[in-house]
Design a protein around this motif. Structure first.
Motif, PDB file in Angstrom:
ATOM      1  N   ASP A  42      66.209  30.078 -14.605  1.00  0.00           N
ATOM      2  CA  ASP A  42      65.618  29.037 -15.447  1.00  0.00           C
ATOM      3  C   ASP A  42      66.007  29.198 -16.912  1.00  0.00           C
ATOM      4  N   THR A  43      66.380  30.416 -17.293  1.00  0.00           N
ATOM      5  CA  THR A  43      66.786  30.660 -18.685  1.00  0.00           C
ATOM      6  C   THR A  43      68.253  31.071 -18.805  1.00  0.00           C
ATOM      7  N   ASN A  44      68.908  31.321 -17.678  1.00  0.00           N
ATOM      8  CA  ASN A  44      70.318  31.709 -17.661  1.00  0.00           C
ATOM      9  C   ASN A  44      71.088  30.632 -16.887  1.00  0.00           C
ATOM     10  N   PHE A  45      71.699  29.709 -17.630  1.00  0.00           N
ATOM     11  CA  PHE A  45      72.366  28.558 -17.026  1.00  0.00           C
ATOM     12  C   PHE A  45      73.495  28.981 -16.095  1.00  0.00           C
ATOM     13  N   LEU A  46      74.299  29.956 -16.509  1.00  0.00           N
ATOM     14  CA  LEU A  46      75.416  30.397 -15.675  1.00  0.00           C
ATOM     15  C   LEU A  46      74.928  31.033 -14.381  1.00  0.00           C
ATOM     16  N   LEU A  47      73.802  31.734 -14.442  1.00  0.00           N
ATOM     17  CA  LEU A  47      73.226  32.310 -13.229  1.00  0.00           C
ATOM     18  C   LEU A  47      72.769  31.202 -12.284  1.00  0.00           C
ATOM     19  N   LYS A  48      72.198  30.157 -12.832  1.00  0.00           N
ATOM     20  CA  LYS A  48      71.775  29.010 -12.008  1.00  0.00           C
ATOM     21  C   LYS A  48      72.972  28.390 -11.294  1.00  0.00           C
ATOM     22  N   VAL A  49      74.073  28.207 -12.029  1.00  0.00           N
ATOM     23  CA  VAL A  49      75.292  27.650 -11.435  1.00  0.00           C
ATOM     24  C   VAL A  49      75.801  28.549 -10.306  1.00  0.00           C
ATOM     25  N   ALA A  50      75.819  29.862 -10.556  1.00  0.00           N
ATOM     26  CA  ALA A  50      76.322  30.813  -9.558  1.00  0.00           C
ATOM     27  C   ALA A  50      75.436  30.836  -8.318  1.00  0.00           C
ATOM     28  N   LEU A 152      83.674  11.590 -23.843  1.00  0.00           N
ATOM     29  CA  LEU A 152      83.510  11.644 -25.295  1.00  0.00           C
ATOM     30  C   LEU A 152      82.624  12.817 -25.711  1.00  0.00           C
ATOM     31  N   GLU A 153      81.550  13.039 -24.953  1.00  0.00           N
ATOM     32  CA  GLU A 153      80.640  14.146 -25.262  1.00  0.00           C
ATOM     33  C   GLU A 153      81.343  15.489 -25.094  1.00  0.00           C
ATOM     34  N   MET A 154      82.192  15.598 -24.083  1.00  0.00           N
ATOM     35  CA  MET A 154      82.924  16.843 -23.873  1.00  0.00           C
ATOM     36  C   MET A 154      83.925  17.091 -25.002  1.00  0.00           C
ATOM     37  N   ILE A 155      84.621  16.048 -25.431  1.00  0.00           N
ATOM     38  CA  ILE A 155      85.585  16.186 -26.525  1.00  0.00           C
ATOM     39  C   ILE A 155      84.877  16.576 -27.819  1.00  0.00           C
ATOM     40  N   ASP A 156      83.706  15.996 -28.038  1.00  0.00           N
ATOM     41  CA  ASP A 156      82.939  16.283 -29.263  1.00  0.00           C
ATOM     42  C   ASP A 156      82.560  17.756 -29.375  1.00  0.00           C
ATOM     43  N   VAL A 175      88.498  29.384 -25.452  1.00  0.00           N
ATOM     44  CA  VAL A 175      87.399  30.289 -25.103  1.00  0.00           C
ATOM     45  C   VAL A 175      86.193  30.058 -26.013  1.00  0.00           C
ATOM     46  N   GLU A 176      86.457  29.791 -27.297  1.00  0.00           N
ATOM     47  CA  GLU A 176      85.375  29.631 -28.264  1.00  0.00           C
ATOM     48  C   GLU A 176      84.487  28.418 -27.974  1.00  0.00           C
ATOM     49  N   SER A 177      84.987  27.477 -27.158  1.00  0.00           N
ATOM     50  CA  SER A 177      84.207  26.272 -26.863  1.00  0.00           C
ATOM     51  C   SER A 177      83.290  26.439 -25.656  1.00  0.00           C
ATOM     52  N   PHE A 178      83.361  27.600 -24.995  1.00  0.00           N
ATOM     53  CA  PHE A 178      82.591  27.782 -23.758  1.00  0.00           C
ATOM     54  C   PHE A 178      81.098  27.527 -23.983  1.00  0.00           C
ATOM     55  N   GLY A 179      80.544  28.167 -25.006  1.00  0.00           N
ATOM     56  CA  GLY A 179      79.112  28.039 -25.272  1.00  0.00           C
ATOM     57  C   GLY A 179      78.698  26.628 -25.622  1.00  0.00           C
ATOM     58  N   SER A 180      79.503  25.928 -26.439  1.00  0.00           N
ATOM     59  CA  SER A 180      79.128  24.584 -26.850  1.00  0.00           C
ATOM     60  C   SER A 180      79.219  23.590 -25.699  1.00  0.00           C
ATOM     61  N   ILE A 181      80.237  23.741 -24.836  1.00  0.00           N
ATOM     62  CA  ILE A 181      80.350  22.859 -23.663  1.00  0.00           C
ATOM     63  C   ILE A 181      79.202  23.134 -22.701  1.00  0.00           C
ATOM     64  N   GLN A 182      78.913  24.412 -22.478  1.00  0.00           N
ATOM     65  CA  GLN A 182      77.802  24.784 -21.604  1.00  0.00           C
ATOM     66  C   GLN A 182      76.492  24.185 -22.109  1.00  0.00           C
ATOM     67  N   LYS A 183      76.244  24.300 -23.392  1.00  0.00           N
ATOM     68  CA  LYS A 183      75.002  23.791 -23.978  1.00  0.00           C
ATOM     69  C   LYS A 183      74.903  22.280 -23.843  1.00  0.00           C
ATOM     70  N   LYS A 184      76.011  21.572 -24.071  1.00  0.00           N
ATOM     71  CA  LYS A 184      76.006  20.117 -23.950  1.00  0.00           C
ATOM     72  C   LYS A 184      75.735  19.678 -22.511  1.00  0.00           C
ATOM     73  N   LEU A 185      76.330  20.382 -21.541  1.00  0.00           N
ATOM     74  CA  LEU A 185      76.071  20.058 -20.133  1.00  0.00           C
ATOM     75  C   LEU A 185      74.594  20.226 -19.805  1.00  0.00           C
ATOM     76  N   GLU A 186      73.991  21.286 -20.333  1.00  0.00           N
ATOM     77  CA  GLU A 186      72.554  21.482 -20.140  1.00  0.00           C
ATOM     78  C   GLU A 186      71.761  20.331 -20.754  1.00  0.00           C
ATOM     79  N   GLU A 187      72.139  19.927 -21.960  1.00  0.00           N
ATOM     80  CA  GLU A 187      71.409  18.871 -22.671  1.00  0.00           C
ATOM     81  C   GLU A 187      71.438  17.540 -21.927  1.00  0.00           C
ATOM     82  N   ILE A 188      72.581  17.220 -21.332  1.00  0.00           N
ATOM     83  CA  ILE A 188      72.704  15.924 -20.656  1.00  0.00           C
ATOM     84  C   ILE A 188      72.361  15.999 -19.171  1.00  0.00           C
TER      85      ILE A 188
END
Length: 258
Positions: A42-50, A152-156, A175-188
């Motif tokens: 519930d607090t670890n998004f990557l663990l949820k995906v796995a 568009l959201e992914m590019i942003d 690699v530096e975009s991993f966290g921001s893409i992950q966070k956006k996927l969670e948000e939407i």
């Protein structure tokens, strides 16, 4: 055993092996996600995906829980991530990612696999110009309600490339975009099928000789069957059905890439 029975047994054996490889890779992803964050999906998004991927392939719940516990240090052992780089038969570059509690054991095993096929284990950094590391998110098309808005959201948030077929979007970026893409996927509210940092080949090496090719795949099998090995990448030239990351969770019974 008759010829027909032998063929059936051989097919079943290959399917069981491939299924075991899928289980192993899926559980390693759970372990790594747990190791890098909390043990609560519930607090670890990557663990949820796995965990979701494990459930998709019917990995037993007890195995998943053990992998989470192991990642949290529940077995009392400390694990470190160590990479190995070398060349296999035909001069194909091979990059091996491991997570181990005993580096002496792991390096001895990895070296022995290369030696068995007359390959060579190189120095750290020797494949620096062969692979580049990218953030890769695989998102089912069914999880996206508005394709244009999603792209568009992914590019942003840093995505460099978005490819789509009938089933999946593949979103890639530095690699530096991993966290921001992950966070956006969670948000939407979009859950990816996979969320990984992968090593993509910058150049490729062809193998024309069948015996050499078989030896190369023997090396990959030996590596992937090792409990300490997380992922194996190579730059063998792809065919139309190829994929340079050997473990393909979307195709659980696809064993070799050519």
């Amino acid at each position: 055993m008759g010829r027909k029975s032998a063929k059936i047994a051989a097919r079943k054996g290959a399917a069981d092996k491939a299924k075991g490889q899928v289980y192993t890779r899926a559980l390693k992803d759970v372990f790594l996600a747990s190791k890098s964050g909390s043990g609560d999906p519930d607090t670890n998004f990557l663990l949820k995906v796995a965990i979701d991927r494990c459930k998709k392939f019917n990995v037993p719940k007890d195995n998943i829980e053990r992998a989470i516990k192991k990642g949290q240090g529940g077995d009392g052992a400390g694990y470190e991530d160590i990479n190995y780089e070398g060349y296999g038969p035909g001069g194909v570059a091979v990059f091996v990612e491991t997570s181990t509690d005993n580096n002496t054991r792991t390096v001895a095993n990895v070296r022995s696999y290369f030696n068995k096929v007359k390959g060579s284990l190189g120095q750290t950094g020797s494949l620096e110009f062969v692979f580049e590391r990218k953030a890769i998110f695989t998102v089912p098309v069914a999880n996206v309600s508005d394709a244009d808005e999603f792209e568009l959201e992914m590019i942003d948030v840093g995505a460099e490339d978005i490819e789509v077929d009938a089933e999946f979007y593949e979103v890639s970026g530095p690699v530096e975009s991993f966290g921001s893409i992950q966070k956006k996927l969670e948000e939407i509210g979009v859950t990816p099928e996979e969320a990984t940092l992968e090593r993509l080949p910058l150049n490729f090496k062809a193998i024309d000789d069948e015996d050499t090719k078989n030896q190369f795949f023997r090396l990959i099998d030996l590596l992937e069957e090792d409990d300490d090995v997380v992922t194996v990448y190579h730059n063998l030239e792809k065919t139309k059905n190829g994929n340079n990351k050997r473990v393909i969770l979307r195709s659980p019974f696809f064993i070799h890439d050519i």
